[in-house]
Design a protein around this motif. Sequence first.
Motif, PDB file in Angstrom:
ATOM      1  N   GLU A 116       0.901  -1.047  -0.008  1.00  0.00           N
ATOM      2  CA  GLU A 116       0.059   0.007   0.061  1.00  0.00           C
ATOM      3  C   GLU A 116       0.906   1.204   0.045  1.00  0.00           C
ATOM      4  OE1 GLU A 116      -1.526   3.535   1.577  1.00  0.00           O
ATOM      5  OE2 GLU A 116      -0.293   2.098   3.041  1.00  0.00           O
ATOM      6  N   LEU A 117       0.492   2.038  -1.182  1.00  0.00           N
ATOM      7  CA  LEU A 117       1.277   3.500  -1.022  1.00  0.00           C
ATOM      8  C   LEU A 117       0.413   4.666  -1.153  1.00  0.00           C
ATOM      9  CD1 LEU A 117       4.325   2.480  -3.813  1.00  0.00           C
ATOM     10  CD2 LEU A 117       4.167   2.256  -1.215  1.00  0.00           C
ATOM     11  N   ASN A 118       0.875   5.713  -0.904  1.00  0.00           N
ATOM     12  CA  ASN A 118      -0.005   6.769  -0.808  1.00  0.00           C
ATOM     13  C   ASN A 118       0.677   8.026  -1.415  1.00  0.00           C
ATOM     14  OD1 ASN A 118      -1.737   9.410   0.181  1.00  0.00           O
ATOM     15  ND2 ASN A 118      -3.102   7.586   0.618  1.00  0.00           N
ATOM     16  N   ASN A 119       0.149   8.979  -1.967  1.00  0.00           N
ATOM     17  CA  ASN A 119       1.091  10.196  -2.568  1.00  0.00           C
ATOM     18  C   ASN A 119       0.917  11.350  -1.254  1.00  0.00           C
ATOM     19  OD1 ASN A 119      -1.727  11.158  -2.785  1.00  0.00           O
ATOM     20  ND2 ASN A 119      -1.286  11.026  -5.039  1.00  0.00           N
ATOM     21  N   HIS A 120       0.164  11.074  -0.237  1.00  0.00           N
ATOM     22  CA  HIS A 120       0.286  11.778   0.936  1.00  0.00           C
ATOM     23  C   HIS A 120       0.895  10.928   1.932  1.00  0.00           C
ATOM     24  CE1 HIS A 120      -0.798  15.738  -0.683  1.00  0.00           C
ATOM     25  NE2 HIS A 120      -1.834  15.093  -1.456  1.00  0.00           N
ATOM     26  N   GLY A 121       2.013  10.747   2.373  1.00  0.00           N
ATOM     27  CA  GLY A 121       2.570   9.815   3.257  1.00  0.00           C
ATOM     28  C   GLY A 121       2.185  10.132   4.744  1.00  0.00           C
ATOM     29  N   ALA A 122       1.910  11.393   5.031  1.00  0.00           N
ATOM     30  CA  ALA A 122       1.306  11.487   6.347  1.00  0.00           C
ATOM     31  C   ALA A 122       0.118  10.978   6.924  1.00  0.00           C
ATOM     32  CB  ALA A 122       1.415  13.168   6.786  1.00  0.00           C
ATOM     33  N   SER A 123      -0.726  10.546   5.871  1.00  0.00           N
ATOM     34  CA  SER A 123      -2.275  10.028   6.041  1.00  0.00           C
ATOM     35  C   SER A 123      -2.133   8.570   6.136  1.00  0.00           C
ATOM     36  CB  SER A 123      -3.108  10.517   4.833  1.00  0.00           C
ATOM     37  OG  SER A 123      -2.547   9.652   3.564  1.00  0.00           O
ATOM     38  N   ASP A 124      -0.978   8.057   5.681  1.00  0.00           N
ATOM     39  CA  ASP A 124      -1.046   6.538   5.934  1.00  0.00           C
ATOM     40  C   ASP A 124       0.030   5.805   6.533  1.00  0.00           C
ATOM     41  OD1 ASP A 124       0.775   6.915   4.041  1.00  0.00           O
ATOM     42  OD2 ASP A 124       0.091   5.064   2.663  1.00  0.00           O
ATOM     43  N   TYR A 125       0.738   6.768   7.422  1.00  0.00           N
ATOM     44  CA  TYR A 125       2.005   6.366   8.018  1.00  0.00           C
ATOM     45  C   TYR A 125       3.314   6.158   7.125  1.00  0.00           C
ATOM     46  CZ  TYR A 125       4.248   4.265  12.476  1.00  0.00           C
ATOM     47  OH  TYR A 125       5.024   4.217  13.496  1.00  0.00           O
ATOM     48  N   GLY A 126       2.959   6.516   5.960  1.00  0.00           N
ATOM     49  CA  GLY A 126       4.135   6.292   4.979  1.00  0.00           C
ATOM     50  C   GLY A 126       5.383   6.955   5.202  1.00  0.00           C
ATOM     51  N   LEU A 127       5.346   8.103   5.691  1.00  0.00           N
ATOM     52  CA  LEU A 127       6.702   8.770   5.961  1.00  0.00           C
ATOM     53  C   LEU A 127       7.181   8.216   7.086  1.00  0.00           C
ATOM     54  CD1 LEU A 127       5.728  12.728   5.825  1.00  0.00           C
ATOM     55  CD2 LEU A 127       6.567  11.156   4.135  1.00  0.00           C
ATOM     56  N   ALA A 128       6.446   7.849   8.435  1.00  0.00           N
ATOM     57  CA  ALA A 128       6.997   6.944   9.224  1.00  0.00           C
ATOM     58  C   ALA A 128       7.692   5.487   8.788  1.00  0.00           C
ATOM     59  CB  ALA A 128       5.966   6.925  10.457  1.00  0.00           C
ATOM     60  N   ARG A 129       7.035   4.808   7.964  1.00  0.00           N
ATOM     61  CA  ARG A 129       7.600   3.936   7.426  1.00  0.00           C
ATOM     62  C   ARG A 129       8.680   4.028   6.622  1.00  0.00           C
ATOM     63  NH1 ARG A 129       2.746   1.006   4.547  1.00  0.00           N
ATOM     64  NH2 ARG A 129       1.700   2.943   4.376  1.00  0.00           N
ATOM     65  N   MET A 130       9.006   5.237   5.782  1.00  0.00           N
ATOM     66  CA  MET A 130      10.155   5.366   5.517  1.00  0.00           C
ATOM     67  C   MET A 130      11.251   5.552   6.304  1.00  0.00           C
ATOM     68  SD  MET A 130       9.147   8.739   2.487  1.00  0.00           S
ATOM     69  CE  MET A 130      10.933   8.706   1.996  1.00  0.00           C
ATOM     70  N   GLU A 131      11.091   6.097   7.465  1.00  0.00           N
ATOM     71  CA  GLU A 131      12.101   6.122   8.528  1.00  0.00           C
ATOM     72  C   GLU A 131      12.482   4.799   9.023  1.00  0.00           C
ATOM     73  OE1 GLU A 131      13.722   8.983   8.426  1.00  0.00           O
ATOM     74  OE2 GLU A 131      12.457   9.561   6.975  1.00  0.00           O
ATOM     75  N   GLU A 132      11.393   3.991   9.379  1.00  0.00           N
ATOM     76  CA  GLU A 132      11.550   2.560   9.784  1.00  0.00           C
ATOM     77  C   GLU A 132      12.438   1.833   8.876  1.00  0.00           C
ATOM     78  OE1 GLU A 132       7.313   2.207  11.987  1.00  0.00           O
ATOM     79  OE2 GLU A 132       7.767   0.970  10.150  1.00  0.00           O
ATOM     80  N   LEU A 133      12.273   1.983   7.647  1.00  0.00           N
ATOM     81  CA  LEU A 133      12.884   1.290   6.741  1.00  0.00           C
ATOM     82  C   LEU A 133      14.402   1.809   6.500  1.00  0.00           C
ATOM     83  CD1 LEU A 133      12.945  -0.839   4.374  1.00  0.00           C
ATOM     84  CD2 LEU A 133      12.351   0.931   2.807  1.00  0.00           C
ATOM     85  N   ARG A 134      14.631   3.113   6.610  1.00  0.00           N
ATOM     86  CA  ARG A 134      15.992   3.963   6.636  1.00  0.00           C
ATOM     87  C   ARG A 134      16.731   3.420   7.726  1.00  0.00           C
ATOM     88  NH1 ARG A 134      16.068   8.432   3.892  1.00  0.00           N
ATOM     89  NH2 ARG A 134      14.171   9.055   4.589  1.00  0.00           N
ATOM     90  N   SER A 135      16.092   3.272   9.237  1.00  0.00           N
ATOM     91  CA  SER A 135      16.940   2.941  10.147  1.00  0.00           C
ATOM     92  C   SER A 135      17.057   1.370  10.459  1.00  0.00           C
ATOM     93  CB  SER A 135      16.175   3.442  11.360  1.00  0.00           C
ATOM     94  OG  SER A 135      15.135   2.642  11.515  1.00  0.00           O
ATOM     95  N   GLY A 136      16.402   0.724   9.472  1.00  0.00           N
ATOM     96  CA  GLY A 136      16.761  -0.565   9.619  1.00  0.00           C
ATOM     97  C   GLY A 136      15.934  -1.415  10.770  1.00  0.00           C
ATOM     98  N   SER A 137      15.110  -0.554  11.359  1.00  0.00           N
ATOM     99  CA  SER A 137      14.404  -1.055  12.635  1.00  0.00           C
ATOM    100  C   SER A 137      13.270  -2.296  12.374  1.00  0.00           C
ATOM    101  CB  SER A 137      13.721   0.050  13.392  1.00  0.00           C
ATOM    102  OG  SER A 137      12.528   0.453  12.487  1.00  0.00           O
ATOM    103  N   THR A 138      13.228  -2.355  11.189  1.00  0.00           N
ATOM    104  CA  THR A 138      12.143  -3.581  10.894  1.00  0.00           C
ATOM    105  C   THR A 138      13.019  -4.749  10.382  1.00  0.00           C
ATOM    106  OG1 THR A 138      11.655  -2.636   8.510  1.00  0.00           O
ATOM    107  CG2 THR A 138      10.339  -2.269  10.400  1.00  0.00           C
ATOM    108  N   GLY A 139      14.283  -4.652  10.552  1.00  0.00           N
ATOM    109  CA  GLY A 139      15.269  -5.951  10.017  1.00  0.00           C
ATOM    110  C   GLY A 139      14.871  -6.186   8.549  1.00  0.00           C
ATOM    111  N   SER A 140      14.835  -7.139   8.103  1.00  0.00           N
ATOM    112  CA  SER A 140      14.801  -7.369   6.641  1.00  0.00           C
ATOM    113  C   SER A 140      13.267  -7.316   5.880  1.00  0.00           C
ATOM    114  CB  SER A 140      15.261  -8.913   6.324  1.00  0.00           C
ATOM    115  OG  SER A 140      14.192  -9.754   7.025  1.00  0.00           O
ATOM    116  N   ARG A 141      12.467  -7.059   7.072  1.00  0.00           N
ATOM    117  CA  ARG A 141      11.061  -7.025   6.397  1.00  0.00           C
ATOM    118  C   ARG A 141      10.997  -5.216   5.952  1.00  0.00           C
ATOM    119  NH1 ARG A 141       6.448  -4.632   8.781  1.00  0.00           N
ATOM    120  NH2 ARG A 141       7.721  -3.780  10.500  1.00  0.00           N
TER     121      ARG A 141
END
Length: 331
Positions: free
Chosen positions: A261-286
Amino acid sequence: MSFEQSALSRRAVLVAAALLPLAAGKAEASAATLDSAQDHYDRAARLAGDDPVLRQIVKALSPGAVPPSVPAPEPLRIFDDVAVVSTGFVSATALVTSQGVILIDALGSPEEAEQIIVPQLRSVGVDPSKIRYVVAAHGHYDHFGGAQFFADRYGARVMMHPADWDLLAADAPANAPARDLEIVDGQRLTLGDTTVSFHHTPGHTKGTVSAIFPVRWKGRRHTAMLWGGTNPPAATPDKRVLLSSVLGFAARMRHAGVDVELNNHGASDYGLARMEELRSGSTGSRNPFVLGQARAQRFMRVMEHMVRGRIATDEEAGAAASPLRSPRTCC
């Protein structure tokens, strides 16, 4: 490269049969609302549970919701072949193919295109000179504002649904691109090894489109959707149109096996927060954008009940507000 339109054929008949749930969805959306607004909001909250992605879309679709002011994140490849650049408020999504780039949305102005999209794509290894198509998900300035820049500088073709091309023609907003390619429901765009299907999902605007396309994460294939317009319209009849779009697109997602799931307004679907989770590696390989098919369908069910709640809120208030036509309205 190919830009395909539907034809009357055996394949078209098969596709039509596969999309029968869409017709059912429209019939359901037109039915009278029986539950109260609060019933629908409570149902959405129960479906969301403690899922941060689903809880955020509940918040975004709640009456009186105001888009939060969020700092612009650093650009990121959220998949092997997908990069996102963002102002914090709105994002542009680049699909990297073997024969160039498809850019979905282009931020709000030529200056943002030149000063944000171009250098930030380069910083994550995407060559902006290879942008072949710019897709405006709908006709609001924060989605089309930079499109003409890419047409002028790199020869990109600009795509939008005809209803929103008409909206731009009527209102003549600043930075509107010259009318170019029109998107029809179910249309496919193939560039290199990637085919994107576009689906007309009106409601936010009359010409809003949402996309389904393949992505790869660590070499593994997934199927993504990008919802084209989140904020419900003002008029109650237009909210009913939005409800039909949610129901119909959910059926198309199910048919395509969408698990991202993606959205062009990332604050509306936790997308910006998920970007930071991915960047930090906090979700591991997921990859946090991979929801899985069941959770992606639950996301759409949450949206459905929030929109049903908004319709019921209008009906309970005895109000049918006037629609907002200005292309400067956003989200």
